[in-house]
Each structure stands twice: as structure tokens, then as C-alpha cells.
Design a protein around this motif. Structure first.
Motif, mmCIF file in Angstrom:
data_model
loop_
_atom_site.group_PDB
_atom_site.id
_atom_site.type_symbol
_atom_site.label_atom_id
_atom_site.label_comp_id
_atom_site.label_asym_id
_atom_site.label_seq_id
_atom_site.Cartn_x
_atom_site.Cartn_y
_atom_site.Cartn_z
ATOM 1 N N VAL A 289 2.120 -1.361 -6.763
ATOM 2 C CA VAL A 289 1.210 -1.336 -5.436
ATOM 3 C C VAL A 289 -0.078 -1.687 -5.825
ATOM 4 N N SER A 290 -0.827 -2.378 -4.559
ATOM 5 C CA SER A 290 -2.127 -2.576 -4.938
ATOM 6 C C SER A 290 -3.169 -1.560 -4.770
ATOM 7 N N CYS A 291 -2.783 -0.614 -3.799
ATOM 8 C CA CYS A 291 -3.673 0.627 -3.591
ATOM 9 C C CYS A 291 -2.603 1.869 -3.164
ATOM 10 N N VAL A 292 -3.264 3.152 -3.726
ATOM 11 C CA VAL A 292 -2.641 4.088 -3.341
ATOM 12 C C VAL A 292 -3.538 5.003 -2.394
ATOM 13 N N LEU A 293 -3.314 5.570 -1.333
ATOM 14 C CA LEU A 293 -4.133 6.649 -0.573
ATOM 15 C C LEU A 293 -3.492 7.890 -0.549
ATOM 16 N N ASP A 294 -4.245 8.828 -1.288
ATOM 17 C CA ASP A 294 -3.920 9.943 -1.775
ATOM 18 C C ASP A 294 -4.350 11.315 -1.051
ATOM 19 N N ALA A 295 -3.550 11.938 -0.576
ATOM 20 C CA ALA A 295 -4.217 13.334 0.155
ATOM 21 C C ALA A 295 -3.675 14.509 -0.684
ATOM 22 N N VAL A 296 -2.885 14.258 -1.738
ATOM 23 C CA VAL A 296 -2.348 15.622 -2.237
ATOM 24 C C VAL A 296 -2.845 16.059 -3.478
ATOM 25 N N GLY A 297 -3.307 15.130 -4.418
ATOM 26 C CA GLY A 297 -3.649 15.456 -5.694
ATOM 27 C C GLY A 297 -2.772 16.051 -6.487
ATOM 28 N N LEU B 99 0.966 -1.231 0.019
ATOM 29 C CA LEU B 99 -0.002 0.130 0.031
ATOM 30 C C LEU B 99 0.830 1.299 -0.015
ATOM 31 N N MET B 100 0.668 2.252 -0.712
ATOM 32 C CA MET B 100 1.178 3.530 -0.967
ATOM 33 C C MET B 100 0.377 4.541 -0.206
ATOM 34 N N LEU B 101 1.064 5.431 0.423
ATOM 35 C CA LEU B 101 0.546 6.764 0.845
ATOM 36 C C LEU B 101 1.294 7.875 0.785
ATOM 37 N N THR B 102 0.759 9.057 0.066
ATOM 38 C CA THR B 102 1.201 10.202 -0.065
ATOM 39 C C THR B 102 1.108 10.850 1.087
ATOM 40 N N ALA B 103 1.844 12.084 1.395
ATOM 41 C CA ALA B 103 1.993 12.967 2.605
ATOM 42 C C ALA B 103 2.234 12.041 3.798
ATOM 43 N N ALA B 104 3.181 11.039 3.894
ATOM 44 C CA ALA B 104 3.214 9.908 4.775
ATOM 45 C C ALA B 104 3.545 10.627 6.125
#
Length: 324
Positions: A207-215, A141-146
Motif C-alpha cells: 500500500v502507498s500509505c498506512v494511517l495507524d491509530a494502534v501502535g 491506503l490502509m487504516l488500522t482500527a477501521a
């Protein structure tokens, strides 16, 4: 009583001010809460700027969640005063706030005021989104603005579930701390190619999923990092820019792109699911397995300094507003 009020929308540091207003009285199914502490979340900032999913009715209070003591009951409320509760409402940056009884979560003694103030928005969103991501144990899983408070919560939840995580940052000063929380890999998108590094880390699979907060550009590049059949969940637009969507990627990799808003998720799921998430979140916080650090606290009269601190890059913990 004193409350943070804004009469026009705009930059929070320019328009928010502590104002004397009459003591509010609870209506049917409402309670009045003497506020102990309330966090400054990104959703609070975007609400003040008129960029959130619900629009302010001016003049408006600010702040969406907090912790406090129930001190008055409206008609039809079957509970006692004196209870410490986490709650959601509009206008929690205040000495007193009105909340619907359905929004209240009794807080056990094992949870401090600083943690209880943050009990709802980030923990519930993180728990629900990790569930919705569908990433299995051993998956990526990948997340931006970690480095955000939400990002840290996701990292800790994924570590407990055996999910590998890749986090994006713009500075390297928090890398060791994020790794200590359980982040598997960190990518500085200012100095490294996101897509190249993700291919290296995942042996070309993505990655299976990205959770993005940045756009914006970050989301555009993150979409390219998804494996075939992967999903990107967008829950914020910190850049205030829309991503460019590659239709070919969506088609030939069979990707899913969707948004997440906790308000709608809470409406969508049944009451049992809401209760299960609440119990799980409270258990994790009470046990200390999940940490919600606080960097600084400010009084209502210091609201300008508080919101400026909250928007500062490189913070490690949440900024709280404490009326007294």
C-alpha cells in the motif's frame, strides 16, 4: 453550573465526576458557550490519563470539542450572541464553556446538533490526513482500527476520491457496515496474517500509505505492508505500546514514518488552508455525503457510564455528553 472535573489523572471512569463550579466569564477575545453536546474522543480519554500532547492543569475540565450557543462575549469579540457554533476548548463536558473566538465555526441549519458536536476533531483530522497521504485515485491506503469514528470518516472520504482502502479490525461484526461505507477490503488481524493478505490484495505491491491509530504489534506489521517509497502516518497509540521499527525496511524500501497531531497541523498551515478544509468538511456534512453516526448520549451525571461505553469495543457510533 455543573461541569465534569478531575482532580487527579488516571482511568476516566474512576476519577471523572460532575461538580458544581462558578459560572465562567469570558476574557478578551473569548466567548462563553451554553453547551448542547460534546463527543467523547480518544484524545479526551488520553488527556484525562495524562498521556496526551498537552498536559492537564489540575483540577481540570475534560472534553475538547462540542456544539453550543454563544451566550456571552468578552472584550474585543465582534459577533452576536445566540449563534450556534462548533468550538474547541478544554472542558467542553460542561453546561457552559469558555472558548477563544478563533476556535469557533458557525454551524449551518442543515447540520444537526449531533453532527455539529463532532465537526472538528475527526473530520478535520481525516480530511487533513487523506490529503497528506498523497495516495492518488486508484491507489491503496490502509487504516488500522477501521471501525472507529475516524476510520469511518476516512473510508467515506477515500471512496469519494476513488482511493482503495484496506481496513484492519479485531472482530467481524462490523464488516458489512464498513463495506457499505466504501471500505474495499477488510482484514481481521486476530484470525488472518496482515502482511499475507495485503500482498494478496495488492498483487504483491503493498500500500502507498498506512494511517495507524494502534501502535504496538499492529503498527509493526503494518509497516511491512508498505510499498517502496510508502509512508506510515501515526496519529494514535490505542495499544499504549510503541511499534518495533525495522531499520532495514526503512532503508531499502525508502519508507517514511511520521506522526500527525491536528493541533500542530492547524498551527502549521495557513489560514486559507484552514478555511478551505472547514468549508469542505461543512459542505460534506451538510449534504449528508459523509455520515457521523451517534450510538448513545449521556447526561453529565452519567459520565462514568458514558466513558465506559466510549471505550467499549465494537461500537458503531460516537458517544455524546449532553448537559441537558
Amino acid at each position: 453550573m455543573k461541569s465534569i472535573i478531575f482532580e487527579q489523572t488516571g482511568k476516566p471512569a474512576d476519577i471523572l465526576k460532575a461538580t458544581e463550579i462558578p459560572m465562567p466569564e469570558p476574557g478578551p477575545n473569548e466567548v462563553r458557550i451554553k453547551v448542547i453536546a460534546s463527543p467523547i474522543n480518544p484524545s479526551d480519554i488520553t488527556f484525562v490519563q495524562n498521556l496526551y500532547g498537552i498536559r492537564p492543569h489540575l483540577p481540570s475540565g475534560a472534553g475538547f470539542e462540542g456544539v453550543g450557543i454563544v451566550d456571552a462575549l468578552g472584550e474585543g469579540v465582534q459577533m452576536r450572541t445566540g449563534m450556534r457554533v462548533s468550538f474547541t476548548s478544554i472542558g467542553t463536558w460542561s453546561e457552559y464553556a469558555i472558548a477563544h473566538q478563533r476556535s469557533l465555526i458557525p454551524v449551518p441549519d442543515a447540520i444537526s446538533d449531533d453532527v455539529a458536536a463532532q465537526l472538528f476533531v475527526n473530520p478535520f483530522t481525516a480530511y487533513a490526513m487523506v490529503q497528506d497521504s498523497g495516495v492518488p485515485e486508484g491507489g491503496w491506503l490502509m487504516l488500522t482500527a477501521a471501525g472507529s469514528a475516524f476510520g469511518k470518516m476516512v473510508i467515506q472520504l477515500c471512496k469519494m476520491r476513488g482511493i482503495n482502502t484496506i481496513g484492519t479490525v479485531r472482530r467481524d461484526d462490523l464488516n458489512n457496515d464498513l463495506k457499505a461505507l466504501g471500505l474495499t477490503e477488510v482484514i481481521n488481524i486476530e484470525t488472518e496474517s496482515l502482511t499475507t493478505r495485503v500482498k494478496q490484495i495488492t498483487d504483491g505491491a503493498g500500500v502507498s500509505c498506512v494511517l495507524d491509530a494502534v501502535g504496538g504489534h499492529t503498527a509493526t506489521e503494518s509497516l511491512k505492508c508498505l510499498a517502496k517509497g510508502g509512508t506510515m502516518i501515526i496519529y494514535g497509540v490505542l495499544s499504549l505500546q510503541d511499534p518495533a521499527i525495522n531499520a532495514g525496511l526503512l532503508i531499502f524500501r525508502e519508507l517514511t514514518l511520521k506522526g500527525f497531531w491536528l493541533t500542530d497541523w492547524m498551527r502549521r498551515v495557513d489560514s486559507q488552508t484552514r478555511q478551505d478544509v472547514a468549508q469542505n468538511v461543512i459542505s460534506l456534512l451538510a449534504s449528508g455525503k459523509i455520515q457521523l453516526p451517534v450510538e448513545a448520549s449521556y447526561a453529565l451525571d452519567q459520565i462514568t457510564e458514558a466513558v465506559e461505553h466510549a471505550e467499549r469495543h465494537g461500537r458503531w457510533g460516537k458517544i455524546l455528553v449532553k448537559p441537558s
